[in-house]
Write an enzyme that holds these catalytic residues in place. Structure first.
Site, PDB file in Angstrom:
ATOM      1  CE1 TYR A 143      -3.737   2.533   0.832  1.00  0.00           C
ATOM      2  CE2 TYR A 143      -1.968   3.594   2.064  1.00  0.00           C
ATOM      3  CZ  TYR A 143      -3.219   3.650   1.483  1.00  0.00           C
ATOM      4  OH  TYR A 143      -3.944   4.800   1.544  1.00  0.00           O
ATOM      5  CD  GLU A 231      -6.145   4.884  -1.197  1.00  0.00           C
ATOM      6  OE1 GLU A 231      -6.201   4.415  -0.056  1.00  0.00           O
ATOM      7  OE2 GLU A 231      -7.151   5.209  -1.859  1.00  0.00           O
TER       8      GLU A 231
END
Length: 421
Positions: A143, A231
């Protein structure tokens, strides 16, 4: 927006015990557009192409993926949770991995259909494009995100060596795995900063130097395009030992539209609240909420105070609408059109404290709006300040059935009572 990032960069408004989502004024672009933009900055992305018709899908399969045995077909809407979403047609999932000869068929089941996810609400969003991508062999999922952080007053990189699932779940299960690296907005990202991020990601086989360069390129993209959020989930490691942005979400600061014309040309108004699109066209600050009392106020502070007073009296605001300090009569008319286009609005509260904004201009706008729009809901008006007497006279002579108020508290109370009639 997903999970923890959503909590960091968005807000909610609590009204009479009900939580209402408050949309931010920022540009959101589709996944395929984000991939194209990242590619321009040297970020590794999967090979892919967007298509808006079956003819385009067929051509893309033949021209772009002639030798692929499998493809990923992704519905393109401005909302998260697509993979677990459901089409109103009954098709499960907005992301499918299929054999090459099945890609056209599954794309046909997506295009023009309404996809409902946890972020769209029950109304869902229409899929106007699909994104065809090569299927990568992923050996590791991580992530990565960059946001604007109030505490450090600058960009903050958040990374975790586990990815592919919601960041709040990761934060709950593996809090020690999440690292945060603040970046000095004046100095920019350093090799040391990027190395800290890579150490936190802990890639298994990807070259460390190449990984550091990828992190630096992502930051440059964030900085140079006025991102408010970038993101990537997952940031994946492939079998060829590359870091690849397998799925990305980018948001951009609306205040930078004047210098980011290429980026803002990507805006897809069909995916946005039509009321907000209409408001932006006439330079009004509008944010749709879920209540029943439409608000038209001048000044952001007064608008927030008006919403609070409505709540205090047991009502719920249907919107935030700031006409500003220099609105024209035309803008006031357009504001009324936007308010009355919302079926949930059962009453309208106009609260103007005239300074630069003159009360007579507002009053003339209200009268002209009534001529153009069939006002079927009660309208409560509180005017105070510059040219207030002229404004009140215009309203009185118009013959309109308005509810006048002496002050903000009185106006809010009357607006809430008007709901019952």
């Amino acid at each position: 927006m997903r999970g923890l990032v959503n909590k960091l960069v968005s807000r909610s408004l609590s009204v009479s015990g009900k939580w209402q989502n408050q949309q931010l004024r920022r540009l959101n672009i589709h996944e395929y557009q984000g991939a194209e933009l990242m590619g321009k900055y040297g970020v590794n992305v999967p090979k892919g192409v967007a298509a808006s018709s079956l003819e385009e899908v067929k051509k893309a399969i033949q021209d772009v993926f002639p030798n692929e045995s499998e493809l990923v077909v992704k519905s393109q809407i401005l909302a998260g949770g697509r993979g677990l979403g459901t089409f109103k047609s009954g098709l499960k999932g907005g992301v499918h991995i299929v054999k090459r000869d099945e890609a056209e068929k599954i794309a046909g089941k997506m295009l023009g259909q309404v996809l409902v996810t946890k972020q769209t609400g029950p109304q869902g969003k229409v899929v106007s494009k699909v994104y065809l991508c090569e299927k990568l062999s992923l050996v590791n999922e991580m992530y990565f995100s960059i946001i604007l952080d109030r505490k450090s007053a600058g960009p903050l990189i958040i990374a975790c060596k586990k990815g592919g699932t919601s960041i709040e779940d990761l934060a709950e299960k593996f809090p020690d795995m999440i690292i945060k690296v603040p970046i000095d907005v004046f100095a920019g990202i350093t090799d040391e900063d990027a190395a800290k991020v890579v150490d936190g990601l802990a890639p298994k086989a990807a070259d460390r130097k190449d990984s550091i360069e990828q992190v630096k390129k992502l930051y440059e993209l964030f900085r140079k395009t006025d991102c408010t959020m970038l993101e990537i989930n997952p940031l994946a490691e492939t079998s060829t030992n590359q870091l690849v942005a397998a799925d990305a979400k980018l948001n951009f600061d609306d205040n930078a539209a004047f210098r980011q014309k290429e980026v803002f040309a990507m805006r897809d108004p069909t995916q946005e609240d039509p009321r907000e699109v209409a408001a932006a066209k006439v330079d009004l600050n509008y944010i749709g909420l879920d209540g029943e009392i439409g608000c038209m106020v001048n000044g952001a502070g007064l608008a927030m105070a008006t919403m609070d007073i409505i709540k205090l009296h047991g009502g719920t605001p249907a919107n935030f609408l700031d006409v500003g300090g220099n609105a024209s009569e035309h803008q006031v008319v357009e504001a009324f059109k936007i308010l009355t286009s919302d079926d949930k609005v059962k009453a309208i509260l106009v609260n103007i404290f005239g300074g630069i904004m003159k009360c007579d201009v507002i009053a003339s706008g209200i009268v002209n709006a009534a001529k153009e729009v069939a006002l079927k809901v009660p309208v409560v008006v509180r005017l105070e300040g510059t040219n207030v007497e002229q404004g009140k006279r215009i309203l009185k002579e118009s013959g309109m059935k308005l509810i006048t108020a002496d002050d903000l508290d009185d106006a809010a109370e009357k607006a809430v009572k008007a709901l019952a009639h």
